[in-house]
Every structure is written in structure tokens, then in C-alpha cells.
Design a protein around this motif. Structure first.
Motif, PDB file in Angstrom:
ATOM      1  N   ILE A 298      -8.354  -5.657 -13.567  1.00  0.00           N
ATOM      2  CA  ILE A 298      -6.981  -6.148 -13.740  1.00  0.00           C
ATOM      3  C   ILE A 298      -6.994  -7.588 -14.271  1.00  0.00           C
ATOM      4  O   ILE A 298      -6.142  -7.959 -15.083  1.00  0.00           O
ATOM      5  CB  ILE A 298      -6.192  -6.056 -12.408  1.00  0.00           C
ATOM      6  CG1 ILE A 298      -4.686  -6.166 -12.677  1.00  0.00           C
ATOM      7  CG2 ILE A 298      -6.630  -7.116 -11.418  1.00  0.00           C
ATOM      8  CD1 ILE A 298      -4.121  -4.936 -13.339  1.00  0.00           C
TER       9      ILE A 298
ATOM     10  N   ALA B 213       2.112   1.748  -3.563  1.00  0.00           N
ATOM     11  CA  ALA B 213       0.998   2.245  -4.378  1.00  0.00           C
ATOM     12  C   ALA B 213       0.745   3.711  -4.061  1.00  0.00           C
ATOM     13  O   ALA B 213       0.491   4.530  -4.951  1.00  0.00           O
ATOM     14  CB  ALA B 213      -0.261   1.426  -4.108  1.00  0.00           C
TER      15      ALA B 213
ATOM     16  N   ALA C  24      -6.848   1.722  -5.626  1.00  0.00           N
ATOM     17  CA  ALA C  24      -7.002   0.294  -5.366  1.00  0.00           C
ATOM     18  C   ALA C  24      -6.214  -0.164  -4.145  1.00  0.00           C
ATOM     19  O   ALA C  24      -6.448  -1.258  -3.625  1.00  0.00           O
ATOM     20  CB  ALA C  24      -6.550  -0.498  -6.592  1.00  0.00           C
ATOM     21  N   ALA C  25      -5.294   0.680  -3.698  1.00  0.00           N
ATOM     22  CA  ALA C  25      -4.397   0.268  -2.616  1.00  0.00           C
ATOM     23  C   ALA C  25      -5.164  -0.015  -1.342  1.00  0.00           C
ATOM     24  O   ALA C  25      -4.741  -0.799  -0.502  1.00  0.00           O
ATOM     25  CB  ALA C  25      -3.339   1.333  -2.373  1.00  0.00           C
ATOM     26  N   ASP C  26      -6.294   0.659  -1.182  1.00  0.00           N
ATOM     27  CA  ASP C  26      -7.029   0.427   0.053  1.00  0.00           C
ATOM     28  C   ASP C  26      -8.220  -0.487  -0.178  1.00  0.00           C
ATOM     29  O   ASP C  26      -8.830  -0.490  -1.234  1.00  0.00           O
ATOM     30  CB  ASP C  26      -7.475   1.764   0.646  1.00  0.00           C
ATOM     31  CG  ASP C  26      -6.506   2.194   1.715  1.00  0.00           C
ATOM     32  OD1 ASP C  26      -6.394   1.472   2.717  1.00  0.00           O
ATOM     33  OD2 ASP C  26      -5.848   3.237   1.532  1.00  0.00           O
TER      34      ASP C  26
ATOM     35  N   ARG D 219       0.815  -1.193   0.000  1.00  0.00           N
ATOM     36  CA  ARG D 219       0.000   0.000   0.000  1.00  0.00           C
ATOM     37  C   ARG D 219       0.866   1.267   0.000  1.00  0.00           C
ATOM     38  O   ARG D 219       0.509   2.271  -0.613  1.00  0.00           O
ATOM     39  CB  ARG D 219      -0.915  -0.019   1.213  1.00  0.00           C
ATOM     40  CG  ARG D 219      -1.875  -1.204   1.111  1.00  0.00           C
ATOM     41  CD  ARG D 219      -2.969  -1.140   2.098  1.00  0.00           C
ATOM     42  NE  ARG D 219      -2.566  -1.703   3.383  1.00  0.00           N
ATOM     43  CZ  ARG D 219      -3.424  -2.144   4.299  1.00  0.00           C
ATOM     44  NH1 ARG D 219      -4.720  -2.093   4.054  1.00  0.00           N
ATOM     45  NH2 ARG D 219      -3.011  -2.636   5.435  1.00  0.00           N
TER      46      ARG D 219
ATOM     47  N   TYR E 295     -11.925  -3.153  -9.256  1.00  0.00           N
ATOM     48  CA  TYR E 295     -10.531  -3.148  -9.691  1.00  0.00           C
ATOM     49  C   TYR E 295     -10.056  -4.553 -10.037  1.00  0.00           C
ATOM     50  O   TYR E 295      -9.388  -4.768 -11.051  1.00  0.00           O
ATOM     51  CB  TYR E 295      -9.627  -2.555  -8.602  1.00  0.00           C
ATOM     52  CG  TYR E 295      -8.173  -2.664  -8.964  1.00  0.00           C
ATOM     53  CD1 TYR E 295      -7.626  -1.810  -9.915  1.00  0.00           C
ATOM     54  CD2 TYR E 295      -7.347  -3.624  -8.392  1.00  0.00           C
ATOM     55  CE1 TYR E 295      -6.293  -1.917 -10.290  1.00  0.00           C
ATOM     56  CE2 TYR E 295      -6.022  -3.735  -8.750  1.00  0.00           C
ATOM     57  CZ  TYR E 295      -5.506  -2.877  -9.702  1.00  0.00           C
ATOM     58  OH  TYR E 295      -4.199  -2.995 -10.068  1.00  0.00           O
ATOM     59  N   ARG E 296     -10.420  -5.527  -9.197  1.00  0.00           N
ATOM     60  CA  ARG E 296     -10.023  -6.921  -9.466  1.00  0.00           C
ATOM     61  C   ARG E 296     -10.520  -7.360 -10.834  1.00  0.00           C
ATOM     62  O   ARG E 296      -9.783  -7.966 -11.627  1.00  0.00           O
ATOM     63  CB  ARG E 296     -10.586  -7.870  -8.401  1.00  0.00           C
ATOM     64  CG  ARG E 296     -10.185  -7.588  -6.967  1.00  0.00           C
ATOM     65  CD  ARG E 296      -8.727  -7.694  -6.682  1.00  0.00           C
ATOM     66  NE  ARG E 296      -8.070  -8.793  -7.391  1.00  0.00           N
ATOM     67  CZ  ARG E 296      -6.782  -9.051  -7.316  1.00  0.00           C
ATOM     68  NH1 ARG E 296      -5.999  -8.286  -6.573  1.00  0.00           N
ATOM     69  NH2 ARG E 296      -6.259 -10.031  -7.979  1.00  0.00           N
TER      70      ARG E 296
ATOM     71  N   GLN F 133      -1.598  -6.937  -7.089  1.00  0.00           N
ATOM     72  CA  GLN F 133      -1.899  -6.970  -5.650  1.00  0.00           C
ATOM     73  C   GLN F 133      -1.594  -8.328  -5.023  1.00  0.00           C
ATOM     74  O   GLN F 133      -2.362  -8.836  -4.212  1.00  0.00           O
ATOM     75  CB  GLN F 133      -3.362  -6.583  -5.422  1.00  0.00           C
ATOM     76  CG  GLN F 133      -3.636  -5.158  -5.896  1.00  0.00           C
ATOM     77  CD  GLN F 133      -4.983  -4.657  -5.477  1.00  0.00           C
ATOM     78  OE1 GLN F 133      -5.916  -5.438  -5.285  1.00  0.00           O
ATOM     79  NE2 GLN F 133      -5.125  -3.354  -5.301  1.00  0.00           N
TER      80      GLN F 133
ATOM     81  N   GLN G  56     -13.383   6.003  -5.723  1.00  0.00           N
ATOM     82  CA  GLN G  56     -12.506   4.993  -6.293  1.00  0.00           C
ATOM     83  C   GLN G  56     -13.182   4.277  -7.452  1.00  0.00           C
ATOM     84  O   GLN G  56     -12.573   4.061  -8.513  1.00  0.00           O
ATOM     85  CB  GLN G  56     -12.121   3.993  -5.206  1.00  0.00           C
ATOM     86  CG  GLN G  56     -11.343   4.634  -4.057  1.00  0.00           C
ATOM     87  CD  GLN G  56     -11.178   3.700  -2.876  1.00  0.00           C
ATOM     88  OE1 GLN G  56     -11.494   2.517  -2.952  1.00  0.00           O
ATOM     89  NE2 GLN G  56     -10.659   4.223  -1.778  1.00  0.00           N
TER      90      GLN G  56
ATOM     91  N   ARG H  33     -12.671  -2.205  -4.552  1.00  0.00           N
ATOM     92  CA  ARG H  33     -11.769  -3.332  -4.710  1.00  0.00           C
ATOM     93  C   ARG H  33     -12.239  -4.337  -5.769  1.00  0.00           C
ATOM     94  O   ARG H  33     -11.461  -4.726  -6.642  1.00  0.00           O
ATOM     95  CB  ARG H  33     -11.610  -4.049  -3.354  1.00  0.00           C
ATOM     96  CG  ARG H  33     -10.476  -5.034  -3.327  1.00  0.00           C
ATOM     97  CD  ARG H  33      -9.125  -4.311  -3.466  1.00  0.00           C
ATOM     98  NE  ARG H  33      -8.003  -5.160  -3.126  1.00  0.00           N
ATOM     99  CZ  ARG H  33      -7.186  -4.952  -2.104  1.00  0.00           C
ATOM    100  NH1 ARG H  33      -7.374  -3.908  -1.326  1.00  0.00           N
ATOM    101  NH2 ARG H  33      -6.164  -5.744  -1.865  1.00  0.00           N
TER     102      ARG H  33
END
Lengths: 200, 200, 200, 200
Positions: free
Chosen positions: D132, C112, D118-120, C109, D128-129, C177, D65, D125
Motif C-alpha cells: 500500500i 474490511a 489485511a484486516a487481521d 476490521r 501489505y504495508r 489502515q 494472506q 501485515r
DNA sequence: TGATAAGCGAGACGGTACGTCTTGTCTTGGA
DNA sequence: TCCAAGACAAGACGTACCGTCTCGCTTATCA
């Protein structure tokens, strides 16, 4: 000379305080308020303006409130009222002297600042009490002298009368935000004169 | 009903402001000052106490000064003086009413704060001017009515007299830091009565 | 000793910064991110956690971006690659060392966050440039050393090759990730080895 | 007409969403980032720019996000790779197509923003998954097709290879903060080609 | 003469408040 | 149920100020 050190009372060891610093700070306070208002009266700004370090200020006045009060007092100064033989003339003299001070630039904001600073039970409280007592005492002494002299009625409530003498000038300045003048002084003297003067 | 939207004058689009917020904030200001003094009058503290967000406060009063003035005004309120047929009685009535307000807890510090806030040429200036004009106007109107009625001398300087009526109570509260009382009111009424009243 | 004051190079006047503060802040940043994620990385939270005032933080790192970069850099640290006589072994060493760092909690994190922070042309830009140049330089130097040594083909595009070496680990961590591991390192080393290595 | 409402699958009652709003918002996001950077990407700013209300945005994307990811995805788009009979040609095609997208203004900051977002473990989330996985899947499918076809070595670690194909372009853009170009694509294709291609 | 003590400017410190900004929700009136 | 407009709660932002402390140095008194 052995006594050299008692030139000033109770001078201890160490480097003595520079009088230059004291004066420069008080001047800076008055100048800042006059030019930019109370909001600009920052301890940092005072330090920069007076070309002095902050600790040098705090060594002398522990809080900002004390500094404001000290600066104000340094300009208002003590008034010595000579015995003029007539309490009306004495009131007129002291009020006109005060009007002159109040009319100097920035004095309105500085005095409003004093009241604001005194509103809280901060460290400056006792300094303020001493100041206000001194101011009220001047007028009170004139009235008492008048009673002793015989031109002020002996049943006069000195406390209330002193308040009524001192209040209008300050109120005009701080609340009405206008400069008090000799016309207002005349009205105050005439009013109080009629109320507490011995008929002739 | 076609006119439904003109129920309130000039209602724009969007969610309207909640009156609840306005009241809660003013109450919080007064309570905080009364309990902990002006130093505790933090915008954050007000927000927490009023259970309101800070932006909600700033939307209504752009500066802290405005907020202080608004809170004070919400307590002092407007006085309507009925025609009592005697300017002394009317002065006594309005001054006693004001004394009562001044004696409520925290009012001393709040009013001192108003003067401090008004000292600087901030945004709150015009709000303050409106407030002080309203206060001074009350006394002025009593005197003018007295002139019209005939129990006040027609050559009276209403401006100076109004100042001398209003000043002592505030001065006692803010400068002398004591609560004004009916005794002081009596002295003021007597003094001003002698000075501007028509002899009978 | 006359030179006492030049003990530290170019020490100015005034109270020096406390190293304790610097360390405590960087530790707090890493801990907060590891425990609660980037969203919890508030300047206020850092100040509380590090038991440090906010101004003390801003004095050292003017923006949050600078702080994030500094904290990351404090953990990644500089890698010194000894001459192992074989560029494949050297790449394997530096990549495995980096994998180890990337696998510490919160590092995903944090990195990122570094990219997010660097995306804007803020004040932290130059700090970021220095950081990324240093990281890319490590790999570049290994390849150039290999060319000089003779086990890397002299016609190699060092820039492109360095990118292809550095990218997969970071991509695996930030984009996919997941934690990069030695298996990925092996694949990268083998691939790049075949592409730029001198046949034997 | 009874069937009117089943024109779209699962259309509920009430006013349907205007497609105009959806497009305007995504365009506004891209434009704002391209012109002023991620820092200027405020939900309010998006609403103003898209001439849309904030609730209309939140109805579609529950968090910022999600919005960032949606906006990015709307530009990157899905790539369909025709069977070109040669995995090197296919990789070259998909990478060059991606380079073209990456080189459009603001795409660098937008993609960096996606990683930051996406880091959090926020609401975005899963979006984003999905994104990617789709991107990585493209490359993976090319390699698997190559294995089936016979021009990719059957012992290839598809996962690692896909990472090594996808990583350099993104790294060049986000970490090195320069635009990837066809030269970099050529190097990647050559490298991967040597490593996983069947010798001929 | 050397030690001690307090002064000095400079500036970092902890703490706290400021006034603004942003996020995501809610409430209007109206389509 | 949607829309635009905009107020709302919550809370982070980066800055400003206060009063204290530390540093290296200077200026006095005292031993």
C-alpha cells in the motif's frame, strides 16, 4: 349420570388425549422404519408422517427409546397360549406366531433398533425390561405348565431352556439378517423337545 | 536393494498412515463404551480420547457404523479351534472362549451397538456381513468336522444347528441384558449334543 | 377485542423468535471483532459469546456474510440529514458523523470484513447491495437537494461526486489502515465544494 | 568453476527453487479467483491447479494472506510515471493505467480479498504495508513533483490529496461493486486539479 | 356460564453431534 | 535442499436431530 367421569379410571380435568394421535404415531414409526430404515426414524419425521405435533408425541413417550419399544410392542402383541396338552405343540404354536410377526416388513430393523435403544441406561430401560420379561415369561410359562402336566422333566432349568427357545429366531433375524421360518421353528422344537421332554 | 519399495505390497506415494492412530482409535472406542455407554460414543469424543483428528478417523472408517464393527471385531478376534476329537468338547471350548470375551466390560453395549448399526443398509453392511459369516463359520466348521469324524449325525441341518449354538449367548447378553456364563454354555452343549450327536 | 391477534402484522403460528437472541448475537459479533479480530469471528465463538445456539444464528442470517453485514449495519445506523441550507455544511455533518462511527474500536476490521464478505456472490449479496445503496443514497440526496436549492451546479455528475465524497474515509480506514479524522473531512468538503459548488 | 554458485546472490546449498512453481502458483490464484471467486481459493485447490505440492507453496508464502497479496501485486505491478510536464496529465495516466488493471476479470474479488486478508494482524501485515505504501507513493510523488515544478499549490496537503486520488477507483470497484472507467478518472482529475492546481 | 386444566399444531429454542472442509505441518520416496 | 503426494492435528463449517418451551387455540371438566 354422576359416574360418567369414572368411565375411565382416574380421569382428571382438561381435554383428554386423542386416541387418534396415539395410533397415528405408532403407525408412522412402523411405516418409516419399514420404508426407510432406522436412520430415517426421526422424531420430526414421525410427527410429520403422523400429522401430529412433537409435544403430542413426547407427552406419551418421554424418549425416542420408549417410542421404539412401544411401536415394536404394538406389533408383537401379547400371545395367549391355550393349553394344548403338549408342550411341544405349544412351543410350536408360539414360535410360529412369532415368526409370522418377525416376517412383516421392517420388523427386522425395528427389533434391532430396540436392542440398540436398550443398550444404554436411558429412560426406556424399564419399559424394555417389562417387554423382555413378558416375552420370556410366555415360554417360561409353557415349560412350567409342562412340568406340572408331567411332559417336561421336573429337573429342567427353565431359565436356560427359555433362552434357548427364544434366542434362535431373534438371532436369525437380527444377527444373521435373514427371515426366520417354520423350518427353524421345527428344529428348535425338536431340539428342546429331546432335551427337556419326558421320555415316553 | 532395488525391491525396497515393495517391502509392503502396493505402497503408494505420500505419507503412509500411522498404525498408532488406528490402534488408538479402536482402543478409545472400546474404552468409551465400557465407561460411559454407547450414547457417549461420539466421533468427537473418540478423536479427543485417542488424541487423533476426526479426519484421521473418517479416512479409515467412512461411517460410525464401520467404526463400531471394527472395534468390536478387534476384541472378539478370530478363534482357531484345534481338533479335540469330540465335537462337544470343541463347542464347549469355543463357547467358553466367547463367553469370556462377552463378559469384558462394555462388550454388551458394544455388541448391541453392532446390531443397531447393522440394521440399516449403510456403508457398514458388507463389513458386518463378513464379520457375522466368520463367526457363524466357526461353529459350522466344528459341526462339519464332526460329521466327517462320525460323532455328528450326517443328516444334521448344519445351518440351523449353528444358529442354535451361537444364538443363546448373544441373546442372553443383548436381549436379556445379563452376562452369559459357563452354566449356559453347559446347557447349550448338552442340548445340541443330544440333538445332533451320534448315540453311543 | 377481536383484533388482538393482529397486534403484530402477519404473525405466524409457532413460538416467536426472541429479540434477546438477535441483539445478543450482533453484540457478540462486534465485541469479538473489536477484541480479537476477524479471524476470531467464528460462528461457534459467536454462539458461545452470545449464549445462543448456532441454529438460532443460522435461522436469522443464513451465512456468515449476512451476519457480518447485519452487525455492521446495526452499528452504522441510518443517518438523517436535516436541511442546513448549505450543501457543504450538510456534507461536513454526515461525514463527521460517519468518522465518529468508523473510529469506534473494531470498526476498521468489521468494515474490511464486509468488503471481503461481499466479494463473493454468496447469499449475502442482496443484503450488501441494500446497505451500500443506502449509504450512497445519503450523499446523493444531499447533492440533489443542493442542485434544487441552487448551491450545487446543475450539471454535476451526482454519481461520481457521491463516490468521491464517500470513498476517502473508507479508503483511509480500510486500505491505509488508519483512522479517518475531521482534517480529512475538511479536505474532502473543501475539494468537492470547489468542484461542484456554485460560485458566489 | 568456483564462482558458479554465486551466479545469484546468496545462494545456499541444496536444490534451487524452480521458478516455474512460483509463476504457476500465482497464475493459479488469479485464475481460480477470476473463475470461481474467493471462496474457491483454497490452498489445496491452488496446489492442484498449479500442479504443485502444498509445501512448495508454503515454502514461498508462509500464509494464505501473503499469497493473496503476492498474487495481487503480481498483476497490479509497479507503475513508472514519466515526467509529462503537467501533474493533471500524469494523474490521468496513472489512474487510467490502474483502471485497466482493475477491469481485468477477477480483480475486483482479488482486491476485496486483499483488504479482508489485511484486516487481521496476521503474518501478511508487513507485505501489505509495503504494497500500500508503494501504491500511495506513486501518487504522492506526482504531487510533490508538481509542487517542485510549480503547477501544484505549495500549501497542498499531499497526504490527503493522495488519498482522495486513490480512493474513488478502489471504492467504485470494491464497495460499489462496479468497474471504474475513464469517466470516473476524468472526474477525479478535474476535481483534484481544481483543488490543488495553481491558477493560470 | 364461566373458570380451569389439559389437550392440540406450529415452530423457535439450547445443546450436541454429525461428517466435511480448510489450514499449515510433517513424512515419505525420489531427483 | 528441493520436489509431488498425501497423512496429520486442529478446529470451523453448516446441518440435523433431540427434547423443551412458547404461542394461540380447542375441548373437556368443574364450579
Amino acid at each position: 349420570m354422576v359416574e360418567k367421569r369414572t368411565r375411565d379410571a382416574a380421569r382428571g380435568p382438561g381435554r383428554p388425549r386423542e386416541e387418534r394421535v396415539t395410533h397415528a404415531v405408532l403407525d408412522a414409526v412402523v411405516a418409516l422404519v419399514a420404508e426407510q430404515g432406522m436412520n430415517a426414524l426421526t422424531m420430526d419425521a414421525v410427527a410429520v408422517r403422523a400429522e401430529v405435533s412433537k409435544p403430542a408425541i413426547y407427552r406419551r413417550w418421554p424418549t425416542k427409546q420408549d417410542l421404539i419399544i412401544a411401536a415394536t410392542e404394538s406389533r408383537v402383541g401379547p400371545l395367549s397360549i391355550p393349553d394344548l396338552g403338549d408342550f411341544r405343540a405349544e412351543l410350536r404354536a408360539v414360535l410360529n406366531a412369532r415368526v409370522e410377526v418377525y416376517r412383516t416388513p421392517g420388523m427386522d430393523r425395528l427389533i434391532a433398533g430396540v436392542f440398540g435403544a436398550a443398550a444404554d441406561a436411558g429412560a426406556g430401560r424399564s419399559a424394555y425390561r417389562a417387554y423382555i420379561n413378558r416375552v420370556m415369561g410366555e415360554t417360561g410359562r409353557i415349560l412350567e405348565r409342562g412340568i406340572a402336566r408331567g411332559d417336561v422333566r421336573p429337573d429342567t432349568d427353565v431359565r436356560a431352556a427359555a433362552t434357548m427357545v427364544a434366542a434362535p429366531l431373534v438371532f436369525r433375524l437380527v444377527a444373521e439378517q435373514e427371515l426366520p421360518d417354520s423350518h427353524l421353528v421345527e428344529s428348535v422344537v425338536e431340539l428342546v423337545g429331546r432335551a427337556v421332554g419326558v421320555e415316553h
